[in-house]
Design a protein around this motif. Structure first.
Motif, PDB file in Angstrom:
ATOM      1  N   UNK A  33     -28.081  98.413  90.852  1.00  0.00           N
ATOM      2  CA  UNK A  33     -27.921  99.702  90.155  1.00  0.00           C
ATOM      3  C   UNK A  33     -26.741  99.708  89.194  1.00  0.00           C
ATOM      4  N   UNK A  34     -25.757  98.774  89.365  1.00  0.00           N
ATOM      5  CA  UNK A  34     -24.610  98.760  88.447  1.00  0.00           C
ATOM      6  C   UNK A  34     -24.633  97.502  87.587  1.00  0.00           C
ATOM      7  N   UNK A  35     -25.778  96.920  87.393  1.00  0.00           N
ATOM      8  CA  UNK A  35     -25.887  95.684  86.621  1.00  0.00           C
ATOM      9  C   UNK A  35     -25.405  95.850  85.194  1.00  0.00           C
ATOM     10  N   UNK A  36     -25.705  96.984  84.579  1.00  0.00           N
ATOM     11  CA  UNK A  36     -25.306  97.198  83.182  1.00  0.00           C
ATOM     12  C   UNK A  36     -23.785  97.268  83.053  1.00  0.00           C
ATOM     13  N   UNK A  37     -23.132  97.962  83.992  1.00  0.00           N
ATOM     14  CA  UNK A  37     -21.669  98.056  83.939  1.00  0.00           C
ATOM     15  C   UNK A  37     -21.011  96.692  84.171  1.00  0.00           C
ATOM     16  N   UNK A  38     -21.569  95.889  85.114  1.00  0.00           N
ATOM     17  CA  UNK A  38     -21.012  94.559  85.353  1.00  0.00           C
ATOM     18  C   UNK A  38     -21.182  93.650  84.143  1.00  0.00           C
ATOM     19  N   UNK A  57     -21.462  81.139  89.547  1.00  0.00           N
ATOM     20  CA  UNK A  57     -22.867  81.340  89.136  1.00  0.00           C
ATOM     21  C   UNK A  57     -23.203  82.812  89.083  1.00  0.00           C
ATOM     22  N   UNK A  58     -23.876  83.133  88.022  1.00  0.00           N
ATOM     23  CA  UNK A  58     -24.262  84.531  87.818  1.00  0.00           C
ATOM     24  C   UNK A  58     -25.663  84.733  88.386  1.00  0.00           C
ATOM     25  N   UNK A  59     -25.735  85.657  89.259  1.00  0.00           N
ATOM     26  CA  UNK A  59     -27.007  85.970  89.892  1.00  0.00           C
ATOM     27  C   UNK A  59     -27.635  87.122  89.130  1.00  0.00           C
ATOM     28  N   UNK A  60     -28.789  86.882  88.603  1.00  0.00           N
ATOM     29  CA  UNK A  60     -29.486  87.929  87.852  1.00  0.00           C
ATOM     30  C   UNK A  60     -30.342  88.748  88.793  1.00  0.00           C
ATOM     31  N   UNK A  61     -30.311  89.994  88.552  1.00  0.00           N
ATOM     32  CA  UNK A  61     -31.105  90.919  89.361  1.00  0.00           C
ATOM     33  C   UNK A  61     -31.851  91.853  88.432  1.00  0.00           C
ATOM     34  N   UNK A  62     -32.901  92.349  88.938  1.00  0.00           N
ATOM     35  CA  UNK A  62     -33.658  93.339  88.182  1.00  0.00           C
ATOM     36  C   UNK A  62     -32.925  94.667  88.252  1.00  0.00           C
TER      37      UNK A  62
END
Length: 352
Positions: A103-108, A93-98
């Motif tokens: 801080x590394x959401x875009x790279x992931x 499951x992918x956990x969405x975060x703001x």
């Protein structure tokens, strides 16, 4: 007359051959014994190579599928374990975060787009081997070479240790006699009152597993035959003229025991060493088969035999065949060599 004198002088000048030279000549005339000598020499070289990891060093490598059949045997569907069914991959499951929380959401997110594009490289395992594989896919040939090396190493060094103990105690009992002989005779009687195999199992169960432990246990339980032989020879030889001559020039007891008498029974010790080596190789196989032999990270002919019953029930016979051939050839060659040495080094036969 001159010719007779010259012939007599030449015969007197010709050096007489000793027991070892005569024995070597007689051994070479016995084809079976001489061939057995070379077979035993090859096995001893194999033991040395195995000890220095020159032979069978890669026996732990799992290079084939479990129970891969020999390449010269027609493989069937039952010879190789079926591959495990592939389990469907379950997406985590992918956990969405703001953006503030991750801080590394875009790279992931960018990395997840490339998941599955590159397959993981795994070494392909062979379906067959020249002499088959065991449960873990290890080469039976490599495993047999390493196991044979271990068994020979244990047998040879166990025989040497037992020979040293028996020779030292037997020499002291036969040479000094009296109370020393009585005390050592009582000590000998204690060990011979218990069956050899039972005594060996008792010491092995207390001492634990391992090559060094097995050699020490064999030395402590297998010296009795050598003791009896050496004691009888020292009782017979200590009154000979050459021992009396050594005593007359002031030679000490140790010198007379090990410099003057011991070389005259060396041919008997060689035969006894060969007999002990064969016996201890069999004992090691029995101990390892019962779980009291080499360690779990080591392999010997006995430990391979311990795996055979389970494999034979399932129809996997190639490891049992390899162990049987190796051990049969080794024991047969040693036994034939012992018989040839006994005949070749017999002083009565050498004089004829």
């Amino acid at each position: 007359m001159t010719t007779l004198n010259n012939s007599a002088g030449a015969a007197a000048a010709a050096p007489s051959r000793g027991l070892w030279a005569l024995g070597w000549q007689r051994l070479k005339r016995k084809k079976v014994g001489f061939v057995s000598l070379w077979i035993v020499a090859v096995y001893l070289l194999l033991a040395i190579g195995g000890w220095f990891n020159l032979v069978g060093a890669s026996w732990t490598d799992e290079i084939a599928v479990p129970y891969a059949p020999p390449s010269w045997v027609q493989a069937s569907a039952d010879d190789v374990l079926p591959p495990e069914p592939a389990k469907p991959a379950q997406a985590a499951p992918i956990v969405t975060m703001t953006p503030e929380e991750d801080p590394i959401g875009a790279e992931l997110q960018q990395a997840r787009q490339h998941v599955g594009e590159y397959a993981q490289a795994a070494p392909a395992k062979r379906a067959t081997l020249p002499f088959g594989a065991d449960l873990r896919g290890r080469d039976v040939i490599e495993k047999t070479l390493k196991g044979t090396s271990t068994s020979i190493f244990v047998g040879v060094f166990g025989a040497v240790a037992a020979l040293l103990v028996g020779c030292a105690l037997g020499a002291a009992a036969g040479y000094f006699g009296g109370r020393v002989d009585d005390a050592l005779g009582w000590f000998y009687s204690v060990f011979t009152s218990v069956p050899d195999m039972l005594l060996l199992l008792s010491f092995a169960a207390v001492s634990g597993r391992g090559i060094t432990t097995i050699i020490a246990v064999m030395a402590l339980t297998s010296w009795t035959g050598c003791f009896r032989l050496v004691r009888a020879e020292y009782l017979k030889l200590k009154g000979r003229e050459y021992v009396q001559a050594a005593d007359a020039i002031g030679a000490g007891s140790a010198r007379k025991m090990f410099i003057h008498i011991l070389p005259n029974i060396s041919h008997l010790l060689l035969v006894q060493f060969s007999l002990l080596t064969v016996a201890l190789i069999k004992y090691e196989a029995i101990l390892s088969f019962l779980g009291f032999g080499v360690g779990v990270r080591q392999v010997s002919l006995g430990s391979m035999l311990a795996e055979a019953p389970t494999e034979l029930i399932q129809g996997y016979w190639w490891q049992m065949l390899a162990v049987t051939l190796s051990m049969s050839l080794l024991v047969t060659a040693f036994s034939l060599l012992v018989d040839a040495l006994r005949d070749a080094l017999d002083p009565r036969a050498a004089v004829q």
